[in-house]
Design a protein around this motif. Structure first.
Motif, short mmCIF file in Angstrom:
data_model
loop_
_atom_site.label_atom_id
_atom_site.label_comp_id
_atom_site.label_asym_id
_atom_site.label_seq_id
_atom_site.Cartn_x
_atom_site.Cartn_y
_atom_site.Cartn_z
N GLY A 46 1.03 -1.22 -0.03
CA GLY A 46 -0.05 0.13 0.05
C GLY A 46 0.90 1.32 0.00
O GLY A 46 2.06 1.36 -0.19
N GLY A 47 0.03 2.54 0.07
CA GLY A 47 0.84 3.63 -0.07
C GLY A 47 1.33 4.33 1.42
O GLY A 47 2.57 4.99 1.36
N GLY A 48 0.69 4.14 2.46
CA GLY A 48 1.31 4.72 3.65
C GLY A 48 1.52 6.09 3.55
O GLY A 48 0.66 6.81 3.09
N GLY A 51 2.12 7.16 -1.03
CA GLY A 51 1.04 7.39 -1.83
C GLY A 51 -0.24 8.31 -1.52
O GLY A 51 -0.58 9.29 -1.93
N HIS A 52 -0.63 8.18 -0.24
CA HIS A 52 -1.79 8.89 0.19
C HIS A 52 -1.45 10.36 0.61
O HIS A 52 -2.41 11.18 0.23
CB HIS A 52 -1.94 8.35 1.79
CG HIS A 52 -2.60 6.74 1.60
ND1 HIS A 52 -3.98 6.64 0.77
CD2 HIS A 52 -2.11 5.80 1.90
CE1 HIS A 52 -4.25 5.47 0.75
NE2 HIS A 52 -3.20 4.61 1.39
N TYR A 53 -0.30 10.62 1.29
CA TYR A 53 0.17 12.14 1.19
C TYR A 53 0.31 12.61 0.00
O TYR A 53 -0.42 13.93 -0.30
CB TYR A 53 1.31 11.96 1.96
CG TYR A 53 2.28 13.41 1.92
CD1 TYR A 53 1.87 14.17 2.83
CD2 TYR A 53 3.27 13.53 0.88
CE1 TYR A 53 2.45 15.66 2.91
CE2 TYR A 53 3.74 14.82 1.08
CZ TYR A 53 3.40 15.81 1.97
OH TYR A 53 3.96 17.05 1.82
N VAL A 204 -6.56 7.94 1.27
CA VAL A 204 -7.78 8.27 0.36
C VAL A 204 -8.40 6.86 -0.31
O VAL A 204 -9.45 6.83 -0.90
CB VAL A 204 -7.02 9.05 -0.93
CG1 VAL A 204 -6.42 9.95 -0.42
CG2 VAL A 204 -5.97 8.00 -1.66
N THR A 205 -8.17 5.91 0.29
CA THR A 205 -8.69 4.46 -0.24
C THR A 205 -9.54 4.03 0.84
O THR A 205 -10.12 2.73 0.58
CB THR A 205 -7.67 3.61 -0.94
OG1 THR A 205 -6.84 3.42 0.23
CG2 THR A 205 -7.17 4.25 -2.19
N GLY A 206 -9.93 4.62 1.95
CA GLY A 206 -11.04 4.02 2.70
C GLY A 206 -10.84 3.10 4.05
O GLY A 206 -11.87 2.75 4.77
C1 IP8 Z 1 -2.45 6.30 -2.88
C2 IP8 Z 1 -2.08 5.37 -3.51
C3 IP8 Z 1 -1.22 5.91 -4.57
C4 IP8 Z 1 -2.21 4.00 -3.10
C5 IP8 Z 1 -3.20 3.47 -2.10
O1 IP8 Z 1 -2.71 2.14 -2.08
P1 IP8 Z 1 -3.54 1.47 -0.49
O2 IP8 Z 1 -2.42 2.15 0.43
O3 IP8 Z 1 -3.36 0.13 -0.37
O4 IP8 Z 1 -4.68 2.00 -0.27
#
Ligand code: IP8
Ligand code: ATP
Length: 248
Positions: A46-48, A51-53, A204-206
């Motif tokens: 995941g992004g931790g 990505g989320h930032y 951002v993904t819930g």
């Molecule tokens: C925010 C991005 C780019 C990836 C999100 O992946 P997750 O952490 O698995 O939800």
């Protein structure tokens, strides 16, 4: 035996500090994966705080896209840099890891339905490699580019590769009930609707609710567990919460 395992971004990064790897947690996970030496393992991370930032900063989410190439690239680049670190650590531990970047192979149509070609992953597996995918941005018809979460990749891979075992390693030891106890088995969303919040930090993904929803949609049972149970999961034991939508 095909195993799909997601290492949560909350596990391998310090989610409170932008773009910071949690070295100890990543090393522990890499050691467990190296020791297990599974034949057919697909990893997703995941992004931790990577990505989320960046996604938050550039206003991109699962449903809100962007046509701003530098912004889209900044999100992908953060995820790619995290992926580089993970692949390098795995290789250093003797795991034959190679990256698969979703931006280059996946796409969403105008209804946001995802096409994820599995040939790169399938061929890597057949050749003895450990493919490592990651949450990313993907081009979406009429929306520019939107986020794809690691959890969505896990469900696609699990179904497309007919995985025998599916695991989501997060920071929590499983899905908690109202009293903070780990729920051993979830077989329908109604059972947990009231207790499932989102993620505690920028995500951002819930968070947990979307994880459970995604796993309930699978044909086979999946497990959500914490880093301490990763060796047990890799050894074929049950760990944390079993999510079994097939039992509904
Ligand atoms: C925010 C991005 C780019 C990836 C999100 O992946 P997750 O952490 O698995 O939800
Ligand atoms: N009922 C619940 N039981 C367990 N965790 C919950 C619950 N409700 C909300 N959560 C939150 O969900 C979080 C796990 O989701 P999160 O999206 O952060 O995980 P991740 O997959 O490890 O990270 P990432 O999305 O960055 O890959 C937990 O840290 C917790 O804060």
């Amino acid at each position: 035996m095909t195993v799909v395992l997601k290492l949560g971004g909350s596990v391998v990064t310090d989610k409170e500090t932008p773009e910071t790897v949690d070295d100890d947690a990543l090393d522990a996970a890499v050691d467990a994966i190296g020791d297990a030496a599974l034949d057919r393992l697909v990893l997703v991370h995941g992004g931790g705080s990577f990505g989320h930032y960046q996604a938050d900063r550039h206003g991109v989410s699962l449903s809100v896209g962007s046509h701003d190439a530098p912004g889209v690239w900044a999100i992908h680049d953060a995820m790619r840099r995290l992926n580089d670190v993970i692949v390098e650590r795995l290789q250093a531990a003797g795991v034959p890891a190679l990256p698969v970047h979703p931006l280059s192979v996946a796409v969403r149509d105008a209804n946001a339905d995802l096409t994820l070609p599995l040939e790169p992953t399938r061929t890597m597996l057949a050749e003895g490699f450990v493919p490592v995918l990651h949450g990313d941005v993907v081009a979406e018809a009429e929306a520019g580019a939107t986020i794809i979460s690691g959890d969505e990749l896990v469900t696609r891979l699990a179904t497309g590769l007919s995985a025998d075992r599916v695991g989501l390693c997060s920071t929590v030891p499983g899905v908690y009930d109202d009293d903070g106890a780990v729920i051993p088995r979830i077989s329908g969303f109604a059972q947990v609707d009231a207790v499932l919040g989102g993620s505690e930090s920028t995500d951002v993904t819930g968070g947990m609710a979307e994880k459970v929803r995604a796993l309930l949609a699978l044909d086979s049972p999946a497990q959500i567990f914490g880093p301490e149970s990763l060796p047990a999961f890799l050894a074929g034991e049950s760990a944390g919460t079993v999510v079994d939508g097939g039992a509904e």
